[in-house]
Design an enzyme around this catalytic site. Structure first.
Site, short mmCIF file in Angstrom:
data_model
loop_
_atom_site.label_atom_id
_atom_site.label_comp_id
_atom_site.label_asym_id
_atom_site.label_seq_id
_atom_site.Cartn_x
_atom_site.Cartn_y
_atom_site.Cartn_z
N TYR A 109 1.01 -1.19 0.05
CA TYR A 109 0.01 0.09 -0.05
C TYR A 109 0.86 1.14 -0.24
CZ TYR A 109 -4.47 2.04 -0.25
OH TYR A 109 -5.59 2.94 -0.65
N ARG A 162 -8.97 10.24 -8.29
CA ARG A 162 -8.10 10.91 -7.20
C ARG A 162 -7.27 9.79 -6.42
NH1 ARG A 162 -8.52 11.21 -1.52
NH2 ARG A 162 -7.18 9.43 -2.39
N LYS A 180 -6.21 -2.40 -1.36
CA LYS A 180 -7.16 -2.17 -0.34
C LYS A 180 -7.63 -3.31 0.08
CE LYS A 180 -7.70 1.79 1.79
NZ LYS A 180 -8.25 2.98 1.32
N GLU A 251 -13.92 4.06 -3.44
CA GLU A 251 -12.49 4.48 -3.20
C GLU A 251 -11.93 5.16 -4.16
OE1 GLU A 251 -10.90 2.96 -0.62
OE2 GLU A 251 -9.07 3.72 -1.24
N ASP A 252 -11.18 6.37 -3.61
CA ASP A 252 -10.45 7.41 -4.43
C ASP A 252 -11.10 7.97 -5.69
OD1 ASP A 252 -8.34 7.23 -2.66
OD2 ASP A 252 -6.75 6.41 -3.96
N ASP A 274 -14.37 5.18 1.96
CA ASP A 274 -13.17 5.02 2.86
C ASP A 274 -12.46 6.31 3.13
OD1 ASP A 274 -11.45 3.57 4.91
OD2 ASP A 274 -9.89 3.79 3.22
N ASP A 275 -12.19 7.09 2.22
CA ASP A 275 -11.43 8.38 2.19
C ASP A 275 -12.21 9.39 2.88
OD1 ASP A 275 -9.74 7.43 0.01
OD2 ASP A 275 -11.69 7.65 -1.20
N ASN A 424 -0.80 11.46 1.41
CA ASN A 424 -0.15 10.45 1.00
C ASN A 424 0.05 10.57 -0.67
OD1 ASN A 424 -0.05 8.83 3.19
ND2 ASN A 424 -2.19 8.13 2.75
#
Ligand code: NAD
Length: 587
Positions: A109, A162, A180, A251-252, A274-275, A424
């Site tokens: 990750y 993103r 993930k 996600e993202d 999750d973000d 990150n």
């Protein structure tokens, strides 16, 4: 699609029913044990002569492969080596990953996965997961039917816009759902055959990718507007129809799509982002634990956010709910936080505020009364000087955003400032842990988004906690799955955050870390899952009611262990085709 059949003997011992023989079995990542097949299994499964004579233990295999991965000098080469192992033998991959979780988490990750996404089309070896493109419109359900296994329980889907703090990575974003889900299996023991990474490849606006001859994605500008929405809508309907027991993690996605999709579908199927929500639970846990360490109760902390995007707003929402439950009134809630984005401090009369930012903006009069003129609102050090934050959170993906002047100013007003540059990968972090400790004479409690080495300051070693969502989302997923939750509520994330805070031990805090050690990840995840399942029951969204005393046992039983099982040929009925599969068996 294949089935994955585990049988439990009356003694409680599990056995694996294997639908293949010979080379096909050896090459199947979910069924093979390689040199660990026993001599008897080699006879019954048609493997005689296909392996060197000696039978290895799993431990020997794990040590052998670990040594070979360690020899690779570059993190990206290690990533490629581990991905190749995952494609060859999943049991062994997870065994090696869990044995060396601290060392390999930054490889599978962030930060290394970021490079893997950027170089995806150049380092591509073998496909994993499913890609859905606009060309699949009208038959997405058929595409889902091509998933490798039939009993999918957990899906992570991205539209790649993103990726970490790296922006639009087109098809390369697939590294994130894969990573993930790898963490879900490592931390929560979600069986790999029940997981499915999905890329909603709706094109990319990254010109470099569009011009790269090796680019593997759908080569077109991003789909937007109704065309985008209707594709996502068909995808959600197809997931519900094909995998009715699955939990979907968004996600993202870029900020506004992230909030929109979360709100639109969170009651349609069990789903979360999750973000937004996982990050929030992770960060609020650090705040609760930090309040213990600093002796300043959470309700008396002042939090300054740099970055009012998906993560910043997600954290702010959960923090506000947590403080509201602690009895803070509306005005005190507004005054407990301050938010900066590209334009500087967010104030109500700013017409560029987006709808998710607006509830966190200050009245302009308040900014004025603290001497924050429009000019000074853009300067972090000036905002710090006016607001006296005790907690500083960086989720802006802007390296260097935490300036020396701002951190030194913060340290003038807080005895133990908490500073969390969470962006990150590491190249995007707002500041480096060693600089923050130097600028605060070693008084800061620092946590970073990607792993940081311990820092020595004035003869003392500080452990830098990693604000990793891996402490949260696997437990939320597992808790939701065991309780068969119809919905993943904000309360379930609040429960996860309280539980994670409780996992931070006094010795972690004394060592300078706001997070527990990732080496305890399986235990922590089991406890987080129990908290989440309990909350699902209390909120009335659980399909399966589990009493508190049953929960630990049910959760332990649900967690897959990467240990080889005795393997038998699939039963005689399988001589035709395995159930649910078009593939012949015993070939
Ligand atoms: P996002 O794009 O939704 O939000 C970033 C926000 O920062 C945007 O609103 C942007 O306008 C703002 N911004 C950019 N430059 C700025 C500057 N100089 N000053 C103030 N604001 C600025 O992205 P996100 O999902 O919120 O993620 C942001 C970062 O946080 C990413 O790097 C991501 O990897 C990281 N993140 C870390 C964790 C973790 O550590 N566990 C979790 C989630 C996100």
């Amino acid at each position: 699609m294949e089935r994955y059949d585990l049988r439990t003997e009356p003694s409680g011992r599990k056995r694996l029913s294997v639908p293949y023989r010979g080379t096909r079995l050896l090459r199947h990542p979910m069924f093979t044990k390689g040199t660990a097949f026993t001599l008897e299994e080699r006879i019954t499964l048609g493997l005689e002569g296909l392996l060197p004579h000696a039978v290895s233990t799993m431990d020997q295999q794990a040590r052998r492969i670990y040594a070979s991965i360690q020899r690779k000098p570059d993190p990206l080469e290690k990533y490629i080596g581990l991905a190749a192992l995952q494609d060859r033998n999943e049991y062994l991959f997870y065994r090696v990953l869990l044995d060396h979780i601290q060392e390999f988490l930054p490889i599978v990750y962030t930060p290394t996965v970021g490079r893997a996404c950027q170089e995806f089309s150049h380092i591509f070896r073998r496909a994993r997961g499913l890609w859905i493109t606009p060309e699949h419109r009208g038959h997405i359900a058929d595409v889902l039917r091509n998933a490798p296994f039939e009993d999918i329980r957990l899906i992570v889907a991205t539209d790649n816009e993103r990726i970490l703090g790296l922006g639009d990575q087109g098809a390369g974003g697939m590294g994130i759902p894969i990573g993930k889900l790898t963490l879900y299996t490592a931390a929560a023991g979600i069986p790999p055959w029940q997981t499915l990474p999905i890329s909603l490849d709706v094109g990319t606006d990254n010109l470099e990718l569009l011009e790269d001859e090796f680019y593997l994605g759908w080569r077109a500008p991003r789909l937007r507007g109704d065309e985008y929405d209707s594709l996502v809508d068909e995808f959600v309907r197809a997931v519900k129809a094909r995998f009715p027991s699955a939990l979907l993690q968004w996600e993202d996605f870029k900020k506004l799509n992230a909030f929109r999709l979360l709100d639109r579908y969170r009651k349609a199927l069990p789903s979360f982002n999750d973000d937004i929500q996982g990050t929030a639970a992770m960060a609020v846990a650090a705040m609760i634990a930090g309040a213990r360490a600093t002796g300043v109760p959470l309700r008396n902390q002042r939090t300054l956010f740099v970055g009012a995007g998906a993560a910043g707003i997600g954290i702010a929402r959960l923090l506000r709910e947590t403080l509201r439950k602690e009895g803070l009134a509306e005005q005190a809630l507004t005054e407990a936080t301050a938010h900066m984005d590209l334009q500087g401090l967010l104030v109500e009369d700013d017409p560029t505020l987006d709808p998710v930012q607006r509830p966190f903006a200050w009245p302009a009069a308040r900014a004025e009364s603290l001497g924050l003129t429009p000019e000074r609102r853009r300067d972090l050090a000036a905002v710090v000087q006016a607001f006296h934050p005790t907690l500083l959170i960086g989720v802006s993906a802007t390296p260097g955003a935490f300036t020396e002047a701002a951190i030194r100013e913060m340290a003038r007003h807080a005895i133990r400032p908490m500073v969390l540059p969470l962006s990150n990968p590491s190249s995007k972090a707002e500041a480096r842990a060693e600089d923050i400790l130097a600028w605060t004479e070693g008084r800061a409690l620092v946590a970073t988004g990607s792993p940081s080495d311990p820092v020595r300051h004035a003869g003392r070693e500080h452990r830098i906690g990693q604000g990793n969502n891996v402490f949260i989302f696997p437990g939320v997923g597992l808790g939701a799955l065991v309780s068969e939750a119809r919905e993943v509520t904000d309360g379930m994330f609040a429960a996860a955050s309280r539980q994670l805070a409780a996992e931070v031990r006094d010795e972690d805090l004394t060592a300078g870390s706001l997070f527990p050690s990732v080496t305890r990840i399986r235990d922590i995840t089991a406890h987080v899952a129990a908290g989440v399942a309990r909350e699902a029951r209390m909120a009335g969204v659980a399909g399966r009611i589990l009493d508190d005393d049953l929960l630990p046992g049910v959760i332990a039983e649900a967690m897959w262990q990467p240990a080889y099982l005795p393997a038998d040929p699939a039963p005689a009925t399988a001589l035709g085709a395995s159930p649910g599969s078009a593939m012949p068996v015993f070939i």
